[in-house]
Design an enzyme around this catalytic site. Structure first.
Site, mmCIF file in Angstrom:
data_model
loop_
_atom_site.group_PDB
_atom_site.id
_atom_site.type_symbol
_atom_site.label_atom_id
_atom_site.label_comp_id
_atom_site.label_asym_id
_atom_site.label_seq_id
_atom_site.Cartn_x
_atom_site.Cartn_y
_atom_site.Cartn_z
ATOM 1 N N TYR A 134 18.893 45.530 -45.952
ATOM 2 C CA TYR A 134 18.347 44.202 -45.602
ATOM 3 C C TYR A 134 18.229 43.337 -46.865
ATOM 4 C CZ TYR A 134 15.281 40.770 -43.344
ATOM 5 O OH TYR A 134 14.730 39.609 -42.844
ATOM 6 N N LYS A 168 20.306 39.915 -47.712
ATOM 7 C CA LYS A 168 19.621 38.632 -47.919
ATOM 8 C C LYS A 168 19.870 38.087 -49.330
ATOM 9 C CE LYS A 168 17.852 38.112 -43.776
ATOM 10 N NZ LYS A 168 18.334 37.057 -42.871
HETATM 11 N N1 LIG Z 1 10.103 37.575 -39.283
HETATM 12 C C1 LIG Z 1 10.094 37.606 -40.594
HETATM 13 O O1 LIG Z 1 9.093 37.965 -41.240
HETATM 14 C C2 LIG Z 1 11.318 37.184 -41.343
HETATM 15 C C3 LIG Z 1 11.196 36.950 -42.723
HETATM 16 C C4 LIG Z 1 12.344 36.562 -43.421
HETATM 17 C C5 LIG Z 1 13.545 36.398 -42.765
HETATM 18 N N2 LIG Z 1 13.633 36.648 -41.425
HETATM 19 C C6 LIG Z 1 14.931 36.444 -40.790
HETATM 20 O O2 LIG Z 1 14.793 35.520 -39.730
HETATM 21 C C7 LIG Z 1 15.944 35.624 -38.874
HETATM 22 C C8 LIG Z 1 15.489 35.591 -37.434
HETATM 23 O O3 LIG Z 1 14.764 36.770 -37.159
HETATM 24 P P1 LIG Z 1 13.314 36.732 -36.488
HETATM 25 O O4 LIG Z 1 12.342 37.120 -37.524
HETATM 26 O O5 LIG Z 1 13.134 35.485 -35.751
HETATM 27 O O6 LIG Z 1 13.452 38.001 -35.509
HETATM 28 P P2 LIG Z 1 13.745 38.086 -33.934
HETATM 29 O O7 LIG Z 1 14.101 39.501 -33.709
HETATM 30 O O8 LIG Z 1 12.583 37.530 -33.190
HETATM 31 O O9 LIG Z 1 15.008 37.141 -33.710
HETATM 32 C C9 LIG Z 1 16.306 37.520 -34.100
HETATM 33 C C10 LIG Z 1 17.288 37.068 -33.017
HETATM 34 O O10 LIG Z 1 18.625 37.382 -33.472
HETATM 35 C C11 LIG Z 1 19.348 37.913 -32.372
HETATM 36 N N3 LIG Z 1 20.428 38.781 -32.839
HETATM 37 C C12 LIG Z 1 20.329 39.993 -33.418
HETATM 38 N N4 LIG Z 1 21.556 40.494 -33.671
HETATM 39 C C13 LIG Z 1 22.448 39.572 -33.243
HETATM 40 C C14 LIG Z 1 23.866 39.508 -33.219
HETATM 41 N N5 LIG Z 1 24.620 40.518 -33.683
HETATM 42 N N6 LIG Z 1 24.446 38.394 -32.724
HETATM 43 C C15 LIG Z 1 23.699 37.375 -32.221
HETATM 44 N N7 LIG Z 1 22.358 37.392 -32.194
HETATM 45 C C16 LIG Z 1 21.729 38.476 -32.706
HETATM 46 C C17 LIG Z 1 18.306 38.699 -31.572
HETATM 47 O O11 LIG Z 1 18.731 38.923 -30.216
HETATM 48 C C18 LIG Z 1 17.086 37.801 -31.690
HETATM 49 O O12 LIG Z 1 17.021 36.871 -30.625
HETATM 50 C C19 LIG Z 1 16.654 36.908 -39.290
HETATM 51 O O13 LIG Z 1 17.796 36.566 -40.079
HETATM 52 C C20 LIG Z 1 15.618 37.614 -40.148
HETATM 53 O O14 LIG Z 1 16.213 38.483 -41.072
HETATM 54 C C21 LIG Z 1 12.544 37.030 -40.710
#
Ligand SMILES: NC(=O)c1ccc[n+]([C@@H]2O[C@H](COP(=O)([O-])OP(=O)(O)OC[C@H]3O[C@@H](n4cnc5c(N)ncnc54)[C@H](O)[C@@H]3O)[C@@H](O)[C@H]2O)c1
Length: 293
Positions: free
Chosen positions: A164, A168
């Site tokens: 991860y 990133k």
């Molecule tokens: N939540 C946190 O603390 C956090 C912090 C930093 C970065 N992020 C990043 O934010 C982004 C969104 O994640 P989130 O936190 O909202 O989580 P989440 O799991 O709520 O949302 C992620 C979405 O991506 C979709 N997804 C996963 N694999 C996929 C694929 N192969 N093709 C299409 N869609 C796909 C999932 O179905 C889901 O709807 C991600 O890139 C994650 O790494 C999250």
């Protein structure tokens, strides 16, 4: 590094603009979709899973796996068909870590198995696919537009989530590498968001409980940072770190990461680096190698 607040008035500039979002059915993608629509923007949504209601009934959606180039090509075609033009692209889909590289898993011969690349494929390759298509489609828009990618606090920290964190870091690298090639040469801006702990599907519930309320933020906090990067035509090459509702651009300003790069390259701005004879020579060799290969 510059800290700032984001007013509703700034977000209103997204009115009438069309945004493609990947990973739109949950968490940060869904919160951003809702923010954009609240301020008068239009969204073409995409995810592996359907949108929840009420958006499922009102927002155009196409199922796409971001690791499939073909799925993403069809997604962009469908969005263009729906709205005629695309103004912004949010490369956001992501999954949690799946390997630490510490595993000692073996095949039937007792040989070490290769690492699982799922997280790199979704979080980095999927993002690269979206960005390439984004550049292609935004070039067709005479007004240009912008791309926002979802980086993370792990883009610049030692979060011990091997695949991860590596992915990133790559996402941030993409923004840095493309910065000088896009705006102002092309009217296409590129920016990143780097959320700290955010209450979404990717973060285990028991982990959030351990952090304790007040030590993580809502997905809407992050959605606001995405929307302002699109809505404000001055923002380019930023990485907005959001932590417990506070926003900081970590790339620019006197103490931003970028100031260090300029010193290293001995140039005023990174665009200048592209014009340096040595760099042009290096790229020419690469382009010729591609033609031969
Ligand atoms: N939540 C946190 O603390 C956090 C912090 C930093 C970065 N992020 C990043 O934010 C982004 C969104 O994640 P989130 O936190 O909202 O989580 P989440 O799991 O709520 O949302 C992620 C979405 O991506 C979709 N997804 C996963 N694999 C996929 C694929 N192969 N093709 C299409 N869609 C796909 C999932 O179905 C889901 O709807 C991600 O890139 C994650 O790494 C999250």
């Amino acid at each position: 590094m510059t800290s700032f607040i984001i007013s509703d008035r700034e977000l209103d500039h997204i009115k009438g603009q069309v945004v493609i979002i990947t990973g739109a059915s949950s968490g940060i993608g869904l919160a951003t979709l809702r923010r954009i629509i609240k301020h008068g923007g239009k969204v073409f949504a995409s995810d592996l899973n359907p949108l929840p209601e009420p958006e499922a009934s009102s927002v155009p959606f196409r199922k796409a796996n971001v690791t499939s180039w073909k799925d993403q090509v069809e997604l962009f075609k469908a969005a263009e068909k729906e709205f005629g033009t695309i103004d912004h692209v949010f490369a956001n889909a992501g999954i949690q870590p799946v390997t630490s590289l510490m595993e000692e898993d073996v095949d039937e011969n007792g040989d070490l198995l290769p690492p699982k690349l799922d997280t790199l494929n979704v979080n980095l390759t999927g993002c690269i696919y979206t960005v390439k298509l984004g550049i292609f489609y935004l070039k067709k828009n005479p007004k240009g537009g912008s791309i926002v990618v979802t980086a993370s606090a792990s883009s610049f920290s030692r979060l011990p989530a091997t695949d991860y964190t590596a992915a990133k870091h790559g996402v941030l690298g993409l923004v840095r590498a493309l910065y000088g090639r896009l705006y102002p040469k092309l009217p296409i801006r590129i920016n990143a968001i780097a959320p700290s702990w955010t209450d979404t599907g990717i973060v285990p519930r028991d982990f959030l409980a351990q952090l304790g309320e007040g030590n993580y933020q809502s997905a809407d906090v992050v959605g606001r940072s995405v929307t302002v990067l699109m809505a404000d035509p001055q923002r380019h090459g930023e990485m907005i770190y959001s932590d417990k509702g506070k926003y900081t651009d970590l790339e620019n300003g006197e103490n931003g990461y970028h100031a260090l790069t300029l010193k290293m390259l001995n140039v005023e701005q990174d665009g200048d680096f592209l014009e340096m004879g040595a760099f042009k020579g290096l790229m020419k060799e690469k382009e010729e190698a591609v033609k031969v290969g």
